[in-house]
Scaffold this active site. Structure first.
Site, mmCIF file in Angstrom:
data_model
loop_
_atom_site.group_PDB
_atom_site.id
_atom_site.type_symbol
_atom_site.label_atom_id
_atom_site.label_comp_id
_atom_site.label_asym_id
_atom_site.label_seq_id
_atom_site.Cartn_x
_atom_site.Cartn_y
_atom_site.Cartn_z
ATOM 1 N N GLU A 151 0.862 -1.185 0.000
ATOM 2 C CA GLU A 151 0.000 0.000 0.000
ATOM 3 C C GLU A 151 0.891 1.224 0.000
ATOM 4 O O GLU A 151 1.885 1.278 0.720
ATOM 5 C CB GLU A 151 -0.892 -0.002 1.237
ATOM 6 C CG GLU A 151 -1.762 1.221 1.369
ATOM 7 C CD GLU A 151 -2.623 1.191 2.624
ATOM 8 O OE1 GLU A 151 -2.832 2.270 3.205
ATOM 9 O OE2 GLU A 151 -3.061 0.104 3.040
ATOM 10 N N GLU A 170 -2.008 11.065 4.025
ATOM 11 C CA GLU A 170 -2.879 10.657 5.120
ATOM 12 C C GLU A 170 -2.938 11.819 6.094
ATOM 13 O O GLU A 170 -1.914 12.409 6.429
ATOM 14 C CB GLU A 170 -2.339 9.419 5.847
ATOM 15 C CG GLU A 170 -2.501 8.147 5.058
ATOM 16 C CD GLU A 170 -2.138 6.933 5.876
ATOM 17 O OE1 GLU A 170 -3.035 6.099 6.120
ATOM 18 O OE2 GLU A 170 -0.967 6.808 6.270
#
Length: 124
Positions: free
Chosen positions: A2, A7
């Site tokens: 990933e 984020e």
């Protein structure tokens, strides 16, 4: 694997994370490849989140400022599975093991994620 280009955890306003997760580098064991940058006006203005990804290195930028670099160590797919196509996901996540660390403020809702554009370029 990933790859997180951006984020943002609500209880840590202004801190942006870029991360690469793999079989050997996982957030559960705090071994992921990651770094952060502070963007004071992250909730008020649009910003450019950029990932340059080659077989040798990943680099993440905010507004053209490099803040994350992860080099392929040449130690196999368990550390560098980024030799195949990946899906692109735009995600507004609420809660979870990380986002819920300080609880969820119900007064913060409703929320939205506004995206001006997404561009993907590939070298031939």
């Amino acid at each position: 694997g990933e790859i997180d280009i951006m984020e943002h955890v609500g209880h840590n306003l202004g801190t942006i994370h870029a991360s690469a997760h793999s079989k050997d580098y996982q957030w559960q064991t705090n071994t992921q490849q990651t770094d952060t940058i502070h963007i004071a006006d992250v909730a008020e203005n649009f910003h450019s989140y950029i990932l340059e990804w080659t077989p040798e290195v990943m680099k993440a930028y905010v507004d053209d400022k490099l803040y994350f670099e992860y080099k392929n160590e040449g130690l196999g797919e368990a550390k560098w599975p980024y030799i195949q196509p990946f899906y692109l996901i735009l995600n507004v996540a609420v809660g979870g093991a990380w986002g819920n660390v300080q609880g969820i403020d119900a007064d913060a809702f409703p929320q939205s994620m506004q995206v001006d554009y997404v561009r993907i370029y590939q070298k031939k």
